[in-house]
Design an enzyme around this catalytic site. Sequence first.
Site, PDB file in Angstrom:
ATOM      1  N   GLY A 113      18.002  45.718  68.278  1.00 18.50           N
ATOM      2  CA  GLY A 113      18.174  46.678  69.120  1.00 18.50           C
ATOM      3  C   GLY A 113      18.133  47.957  68.639  1.00 18.50           C
ATOM      4  O   GLY A 113      18.590  48.273  67.456  1.00 18.50           O
ATOM      5  N   VAL A 237      28.247  47.000  32.954  1.00 16.74           N
ATOM      6  CA  VAL A 237      27.005  46.320  32.748  1.00 16.74           C
ATOM      7  C   VAL A 237      26.049  47.312  32.421  1.00 16.74           C
ATOM      8  O   VAL A 237      25.593  48.364  33.228  1.00 16.74           O
ATOM      9  CB  VAL A 237      26.774  45.681  34.154  1.00 16.74           C
ATOM     10  CG1 VAL A 237      25.352  44.647  33.967  1.00 16.74           C
ATOM     11  CG2 VAL A 237      27.763  44.707  34.437  1.00 16.74           C
ATOM     12  N   ASP A 312      31.909  46.968  59.595  1.00 11.18           N
ATOM     13  CA  ASP A 312      31.497  46.996  58.557  1.00 11.18           C
ATOM     14  C   ASP A 312      30.431  48.408  58.655  1.00 11.18           C
ATOM     15  O   ASP A 312      30.332  49.184  57.656  1.00 11.18           O
ATOM     16  CB  ASP A 312      30.541  46.226  57.915  1.00 11.18           C
ATOM     17  CG  ASP A 312      31.498  45.010  57.611  1.00 11.18           C
ATOM     18  OD1 ASP A 312      32.540  44.910  57.718  1.00 11.18           O
ATOM     19  OD2 ASP A 312      31.007  43.747  56.954  1.00 11.18           O
ATOM     20  N   HIS A 444      62.336  23.009  56.987  1.00 13.38           N
ATOM     21  CA  HIS A 444      62.279  22.340  55.627  1.00 13.38           C
ATOM     22  C   HIS A 444      61.426  21.059  55.525  1.00 13.38           C
ATOM     23  O   HIS A 444      61.504  20.303  56.493  1.00 13.38           O
ATOM     24  CB  HIS A 444      63.649  22.298  55.471  1.00 13.38           C
ATOM     25  CG  HIS A 444      63.796  21.600  53.985  1.00 13.38           C
ATOM     26  ND1 HIS A 444      63.541  22.318  52.598  1.00 13.38           N
ATOM     27  CD2 HIS A 444      64.111  20.157  53.468  1.00 13.38           C
ATOM     28  CE1 HIS A 444      64.052  21.795  51.681  1.00 13.38           C
ATOM     29  NE2 HIS A 444      64.174  20.403  52.069  1.00 13.38           N
TER      30      HIS A 444
HETATM   31  P1  NAD Z   1      34.611  45.272  46.677  1.00 14.30           P
HETATM   32  O1  NAD Z   1      34.477  46.404  46.891  1.00 14.30           O
HETATM   33  O2  NAD Z   1      35.849  44.557  46.905  1.00 14.30           O
HETATM   34  O3  NAD Z   1      34.684  44.832  44.995  1.00 14.30           O
HETATM   35  C1  NAD Z   1      33.554  45.255  44.250  1.00 14.30           C
HETATM   36  C2  NAD Z   1      33.750  45.290  42.899  1.00 14.30           C
HETATM   37  O4  NAD Z   1      32.910  45.455  42.093  1.00 14.30           O
HETATM   38  C3  NAD Z   1      34.851  46.605  42.687  1.00 14.30           C
HETATM   39  O5  NAD Z   1      36.269  46.173  41.839  1.00 14.30           O
HETATM   40  C4  NAD Z   1      33.910  47.471  41.722  1.00 14.30           C
HETATM   41  O6  NAD Z   1      34.995  48.255  40.866  1.00 14.30           O
HETATM   42  C5  NAD Z   1      33.201  46.256  41.098  1.00 14.30           C
HETATM   43  N1  NAD Z   1      31.906  47.082  40.462  1.00 14.30           N
HETATM   44  C6  NAD Z   1      30.900  47.921  41.072  1.00 14.30           C
HETATM   45  N2  NAD Z   1      29.864  47.970  40.350  1.00 14.30           N
HETATM   46  C7  NAD Z   1      30.292  47.418  39.189  1.00 14.30           C
HETATM   47  C8  NAD Z   1      29.341  46.907  38.102  1.00 14.30           C
HETATM   48  N3  NAD Z   1      28.186  47.650  37.913  1.00 14.30           N
HETATM   49  N4  NAD Z   1      29.849  46.384  36.907  1.00 14.30           N
HETATM   50  C9  NAD Z   1      31.020  45.822  37.114  1.00 14.30           C
HETATM   51  N5  NAD Z   1      31.890  45.956  38.306  1.00 14.30           N
HETATM   52  C10 NAD Z   1      31.227  46.674  39.194  1.00 14.30           C
HETATM   53  O7  NAD Z   1      33.355  44.247  47.319  1.00 14.30           O
HETATM   54  P2  NAD Z   1      33.004  42.781  47.398  1.00 14.30           P
HETATM   55  O8  NAD Z   1      34.014  41.870  46.524  1.00 14.30           O
HETATM   56  O9  NAD Z   1      31.513  42.817  47.019  1.00 14.30           O
HETATM   57  O10 NAD Z   1      33.219  42.873  48.790  1.00 14.30           O
HETATM   58  C11 NAD Z   1      32.668  43.566  50.015  1.00 14.30           C
HETATM   59  C12 NAD Z   1      33.385  43.665  51.281  1.00 14.30           C
HETATM   60  O11 NAD Z   1      33.541  42.489  51.870  1.00 14.30           O
HETATM   61  C13 NAD Z   1      34.820  43.983  50.948  1.00 14.30           C
HETATM   62  O12 NAD Z   1      35.197  45.331  51.614  1.00 14.30           O
HETATM   63  C14 NAD Z   1      35.831  42.859  51.165  1.00 14.30           C
HETATM   64  O13 NAD Z   1      36.972  43.109  51.605  1.00 14.30           O
HETATM   65  C15 NAD Z   1      34.985  42.120  52.147  1.00 14.30           C
HETATM   66  N6  NAD Z   1      35.168  40.756  52.075  1.00 14.30           N
HETATM   67  C16 NAD Z   1      36.390  40.292  52.403  1.00 14.30           C
HETATM   68  C17 NAD Z   1      36.545  38.970  52.340  1.00 14.30           C
HETATM   69  C18 NAD Z   1      37.983  38.639  52.641  1.00 14.30           C
HETATM   70  O14 NAD Z   1      38.718  39.101  53.704  1.00 14.30           O
HETATM   71  N7  NAD Z   1      38.390  37.208  52.281  1.00 14.30           N
HETATM   72  C19 NAD Z   1      35.606  38.026  51.636  1.00 14.30           C
HETATM   73  C20 NAD Z   1      34.377  38.621  51.175  1.00 14.30           C
HETATM   74  C21 NAD Z   1      34.217  40.043  51.284  1.00 14.30           C
END
Ligand code: NAD
Length: 458
Positions: A113, A237, A312, A444
């Site tokens: 779209g 990294v 998102d 319980h």
């Molecule tokens: P996130 O932003 O939650 O975490 C990414 C992490 O990667 C951060 O802590 C950051 O500091 C770290 N990071 C970034 N670059 C880095 C590097 N070069 N080296 C080391 N660490 C590094 O992102 P996510 O875990 O990819 O999730 C993405 C989105 O999807 C989030 O908004 C999350 O809430 C959502 N999500 C939610 C659920 C759930 O509700 N259960 C599940 C999966 C994803």
Amino acid sequence: MERYDLVVIGAGPGGYEAALEAAGLGLRTALIERRQLGGTCLNRGCIPTKALAHAAGLYAELSACGRFGLSAEQLRCDPAALAAYRQSTVETLRGGIALRLKQKKVDLFQGSGLVTAPHRVRVEPPQGGALELEAQNILVAAGAKPAVPPIPGAQLPGVMTSDELLEWGGPPFGTLLVIGGGVIGVEFASIYAALGSRVVILEALDGLLANLDRELGQSLKLLFKKRGVQVHTGARVEALEPAGEKGRLCCRYTEKGVPAECGADAVLLAVGRTPCGLGAFAPGVAPASEKGRLLVNSAFATSLPGVYAIGDAIGGAQLAHLATAQGLAVVRALAGKAPGLRLDVVPACVYTEPEIASVGLSADEAKARGLAVQSKKYPMSANGRSVLTGQERGFIKVVYDPAGRAVLGAQLMCARATDLVGEFGLAIANGLTVEQMAAAIRPHPTFSEGISEVLRSC
Ligand code: NAD
């Protein structure tokens, strides 16, 4: 040209639920999707990962079932059968969405779209033959995709985002290196560790789950350590490289300034997700955006007349249930109705073992806002159901206003935390006090008795 009251771009949980609601409210509605119904959540996110997590949890529990007087010999993970179970779960749910759309008479268009002008959307099907739709209103729910960080070697074979790791479906890796200790990183770490992989997490910040209450990330780090998952925080990294052995990878990083390296059979990049909303606009008509996320006002209106955006694609908390709630609010407003939802009370859930959940304010957040709050914690090691099911350490914490006694937040790390958090969400959304929450008798023996216990201590 077909005319619609609402054209929705993107059939994830934000888009398809909005389309269903709109049709239910009498709006003539079209829904456009270029891939599969259900979006990231159903096809590459929540559902397939939670299916994997369910299987991995069972595997870990059966591996240690001797403590319950049971033995499960020759227990093994069959990767092909595991992938088939995951896929059939996704397909069952996808079929359900298709049926609901049909029943509500939402017109579904397969293709990309593209907003070409205000009130005008072009559908570009994969087989060609574009068609134009006229739309009173347009809702962009185009989602996000995994971010690939600018790390040398990020494109090497064996370096995957969550999309590719789910597709991979092979046997558990020897060593899985996870870059990023956010939600995606810790969920996959928990799954692969339970399936028997060696897991290493490298997180740039100084704790896991940095967006949540500190104690949750700290407790998870301790639990991971106990299970042999290595967690390196403050880790930068530098590069990913092929290692000597065929297919092996080496990651060079610095930990608190000290150079180090780690070998791996596969690498998961879990460093956030990039919004996709701008891709839904033809060149020259895109609304205001910032770093790829569409900017919206409090009614989710973009800077383009009649165009709304949710989920998102607008950034913020990237959560399926929030996208759904935002979509419902937009559609109800278009139909002249109240949102009927508190969009500021959003539970966050992490499907590790044990589960983690949070809603409302943490004590630190409340203090940062200058609020005088109190918090109380109940250790789930004292909860009967937790003991009889052999749970590890866990807790339920509640944050409340000591003067007015209103419940302001809760953080949980325990079995069924992702379900239990709903009680606190209900209380916060409706302004309930500690005493009002405590008035309910909880059965319980259940995990929910932990809620009564923590409230009793307030
Ligand atoms: P996130 O932003 O939650 O975490 C990414 C992490 O990667 C951060 O802590 C950051 O500091 C770290 N990071 C970034 N670059 C880095 C590097 N070069 N080296 C080391 N660490 C590094 O992102 P996510 O875990 O990819 O999730 C993405 C989105 O999807 C989030 O908004 C999350 O809430 C959502 N999500 C939610 C659920 C759930 O509700 N259960 C599940 C999966 C994803």
